[in-house]
Every structure is written in C-alpha cells, then in structure tokens.
Design an enzyme around this catalytic site. Structure first.
Site, PDB file in Angstrom:
ATOM      1  N   HIS A 142       0.830  -1.305  -0.147  1.00 29.43           N
ATOM      2  CA  HIS A 142       0.057   0.058  -0.012  1.00 29.43           C
ATOM      3  C   HIS A 142       0.747   1.400  -0.142  1.00 29.43           C
ATOM      4  O   HIS A 142       0.237   2.326  -0.140  1.00 29.43           O
ATOM      5  CB  HIS A 142      -0.840   0.151   1.358  1.00 29.43           C
ATOM      6  CG  HIS A 142      -2.096  -1.103   1.192  1.00 29.43           C
ATOM      7  ND1 HIS A 142      -3.011  -1.152   0.166  1.00 29.43           N
ATOM      8  CD2 HIS A 142      -2.289  -1.859   2.260  1.00 29.43           C
ATOM      9  CE1 HIS A 142      -3.518  -2.245   0.553  1.00 29.43           C
ATOM     10  NE2 HIS A 142      -3.152  -2.605   1.625  1.00 29.43           N
ATOM     11  N   HIS A 181      -6.399  -6.895  -0.294  1.00 31.40           N
ATOM     12  CA  HIS A 181      -6.380  -5.777  -0.710  1.00 31.40           C
ATOM     13  C   HIS A 181      -5.698  -5.250  -1.781  1.00 31.40           C
ATOM     14  O   HIS A 181      -4.771  -5.935  -2.354  1.00 31.40           O
ATOM     15  CB  HIS A 181      -6.168  -5.021   0.677  1.00 31.40           C
ATOM     16  CG  HIS A 181      -6.813  -5.454   1.735  1.00 31.40           C
ATOM     17  ND1 HIS A 181      -6.059  -6.435   2.690  1.00 31.40           N
ATOM     18  CD2 HIS A 181      -7.972  -5.349   2.430  1.00 31.40           C
ATOM     19  CE1 HIS A 181      -6.936  -6.508   3.648  1.00 31.40           C
ATOM     20  NE2 HIS A 181      -8.242  -6.019   3.574  1.00 31.40           N
ATOM     21  N   ASP A 267      -4.616 -12.569   3.389  1.00 30.98           N
ATOM     22  CA  ASP A 267      -5.874 -12.231   4.058  1.00 30.98           C
ATOM     23  C   ASP A 267      -7.053 -12.451   3.216  1.00 30.98           C
ATOM     24  O   ASP A 267      -8.039 -11.906   3.618  1.00 30.98           O
ATOM     25  CB  ASP A 267      -5.590 -10.657   4.460  1.00 30.98           C
ATOM     26  CG  ASP A 267      -5.236  -9.819   3.115  1.00 30.98           C
ATOM     27  OD1 ASP A 267      -4.828 -10.208   2.148  1.00 30.98           O
ATOM     28  OD2 ASP A 267      -4.524  -8.661   3.676  1.00 30.98           O
TER      29      ASP A 267
HETATM   30 ZN   LIG Z   1      -4.196  -7.018   2.796  1.00 26.73          ZN
END
Ligand SMILES: [Zn+2]
Length: 371
Positions: A142, A181, A267
């Site tokens: 990220h 994500h 995740d």
């Molecule tokens: Zn993640």
C-alpha cells in the site's frame, strides 16, 4: 535448484504498538489496550511452522541487509524516507495515513525488509536459487512514493523491481498481487511504466476505499500495464482460479516478464479478520503452482514472493506453508483444517464473480505482445 527464504527476528520486532485492532489504545475513549491487528503473531507462527515441520531444511536461507538509500530513493521520495526515520527515532508514530504505525527502530526494520527482498531477487538473478519467499514485516504494497498506508512503510516489492531492472538486467517485471486488498501503492509507482506490469486480485472496494477498479488500467506509456480484478466479497477457490486462468496467466504470457514478483498476502483466506474472501490453504497452493509453472515457461523459473497481509494467526501459517511448498516443489503437506474448509473449497464460481473477471480479461489485449 533450491528455493530461497528470507526471515529475521527484527521483522517480528517491528512494534505496531498497544492498540485495539486498528486504533491506538485510548482507555478514556473506551478503547481497551490490546494488540494491533498487524502484529507479529501470524508471521512468527508461520516461521515456526516452516521450521517445525522440516520445510526449512529444504530452503536456502538468505540473510537480509538494510536497503541502501540509493535503493530506497528509486521508489520513495527523500522527504518520505526522512519522515519515517523521524517517527522511528522519536520512539514511534505513523508512516502516513494514521493506520501505519511505526515503532522505535521501525525505520531500520523496514529498510531490512526492503533490502532482504533485494538480496533474494539478486540470488534468483544470479542463479543461486530458482525462486524464493521473503517473510517480511512491515508489509509494503500500500505504500506509495511519498506516504505509508495500510500498515505499509516502504514498498519492498517496488524497491526490488527497480533493483532488478537497474542492477540485474531483468528489464520486464510482472508483479502479481494476491493480497485481499488492492496493491495501490505498487500500482501508483509503476502506473505510467510499460516495463512493469501490475496485476492485482483483491476484494472490491475493501482497502483502500474506492481503489482497484477495472478502469484503473495504467496511464501514458503505461496504458494497459495495470490490471485490476476487483472480486466481489465472498469469492473463493473457484473465483480466484478462474481469475488466474482468464486474466493472470494470459497477461503474463503476453507480457513475457524476465521476473515475476508476487505480493503474497494471505488475508483472502476464509478466516481472516481483514477481508471477506474464502480461500483455503489449497487455494494458495493451486495459485502458486500456476505461477511457478508460468515462471518456468517464461523466465527460467524466476519468481520471488514478498509477504504482505494475512492476519489470522492460526490459519495463515498453513497458507504460507502451502505457498512455499509449491515454490520448492515435491511433497504437499495436507491442510489440518481441510475438513473444516471443505465447503468453502467446493463453492462454485458465481455469475457476478465471473462478470468481473471477464471484464478484466478483455483488457489483456491492451498489453503489447512481447517478442
Ligand atoms: Zn491485505
């Protein structure tokens, strides 16, 4: 040739502070002191499992070292690097968005993570190992050029990609991000660059908010070289495997990378607290097998995985072990939770999942076929 493995105790000592999940503890506001969700436990248990089950004996352990300033500054701004150092030196703070805690010493540890991945990529390029896994912490995907975000400090995979291009003669890099994500930081760093193909499979509109849509497809010279598959919440084995076959593998075959980097987040597993996907350890095994086969077909097996998310301490380790076993090849250890995950593993591909995957697949033709 063997599989490399990077780990270090300092990765587990990156201190995300006394927290309650995402927020710093604040007793008078009702936030009871506890552990941050991005804690060492899942990663430490993964390392201990790899050791305890004997897999470690089959791996070539590669010692990390801190990324140099030259290596960091290929990706990050000087102001951002200095900001992380300041936060770390003063005993703790945040790398940017308020959700990326930095503890005392985390600056050095984040540099060690990035440098560890550089060492692993170098070992692969020099033929010391065929492929490898870096059990890094803090995570990186990220983090953008100028800010930390979503628990991430330095974008290790981007640093490694630039190192491979600049120092190792590996010019075409494919980054496959299977974290639940969106790999927004990595995407942003290479958004206008046609020499780095980014492909992110993630839960739609999970984190960051409103990021990772199919329409984000690269810009300028990099148009077509960012691919996103925003999978609906609840996507599992069948949906991810369909994505591999319809999007990831055809994109890799068209791009013909010299090196495949994998942002290995776990995740999207069924019991992870930070997303709502339903993958199993065998799903990760199957995806890894396909990526290893692609690397064998396209780039002499050169595949390097960097650990990203994965927050369930009792299930993530089995997903990571499955991933590393497939990198190594040979015997597969059964998932001890196999019976408990059987109904998720058998869930079919649903029409609303197929629709998203098919939409992303149509963008592959925007990648110019390599010679
Ligand atoms: Zn993640």
């Amino acid at each position: 040739m063997p599989t490399g493995y990077v780990h270090h105790p300092l990765f587990f000592w990156h201190d995300t502070g006394t927290s309650a999940g995402l927020l710093p503890a604040d007793p008078l506001a009702g936030i009871q002191p506890g552990a941050h969700v991005e804690a060492a436990e899942a990663k430490r248990r993964a390392h201990e499992l790899i050791h305890a089950c004997g897999l470690l004996r089959d791996l070539v352990v590669i010692e990390p070292r801190e990324a140099t300033m030259t290596e960091l500054l290929r990706v990050h701004t000087g102001d951002y690097v200095q900001h992380v150092k300041n936060q770390s030196d003063r005993g703790g703070g945040d790398a940017g968005d308020g959700f990326s805690p930095v503890g005392r010493g985390s600056y050095a540890i984040a540099r060690l993570a990035a440098g560890g991945l550089v060492e692993l990529v170098t070992a692969v390029a020099e033929g010391e190992v065929t492929n490898g896994y870096a059990l890094l912490r803090p995570p990186g995907h990220h983090a953008t050029a100028d800010t930390g975000m979503g628990f991430c400090v330095f974008n290790s995979i981007a640093v490694a990609a630039r190192h491979a291009q600049t120092e190792l003669g590996l010019t075409r890099i494919a980054i496959v991000d299977i974290d639940a994500h969106h790999g927004n930081g990595t995407q942003s760093i290479f958004y206008t660059d046609p020499t780095v193909l980014t492909v992110s499979l993630h839960q739609a509109d999970c984190f960051p908010p409103d990021s990772g849509w199919t329409r984000e497809n690269g810009a300028g010279d990099g148009s077509g070289y960012a691919l996103n598959v925003p999978l609906p919440a609840g996507t599992g084995h069948a949906g991810y495997l369909h994505t591999m076959h319809q999007v990831v593998l055809p994109a890799l075959d068209r791009f013909r990378p010299d090196l495949i980097l994998v942002a290995a987040g776990f995740d999207a597993s069924v019991w992870d607290p930070m997303a709502r996907q339903v993958l199993t350890a065998d799903s990760y095994r199957a995806m890894t097998r396909l990526l290893v086969d692609a690397a064998d077909r396209l780039c002499h097996g050169r595949l390097v995985a960097a650990h990203e998310g994965g927050y369930n301490p009792w299930y993530t380790p089995f997903c990571i072990r499955a991933f590393i076993e497939e990198l190594r090849g040979g015997a597969a250890t059964p998932d001890p939770y196999e019976a408990a995950v059987a109904r998720y593993a058998a869930a079919p591909l649903l029409p609303h999942q197929r629709e998203v995957i098919d939409e992303a697949a149509q963008l592959i033709e925007r990648i110019h076929p390599a010679n």
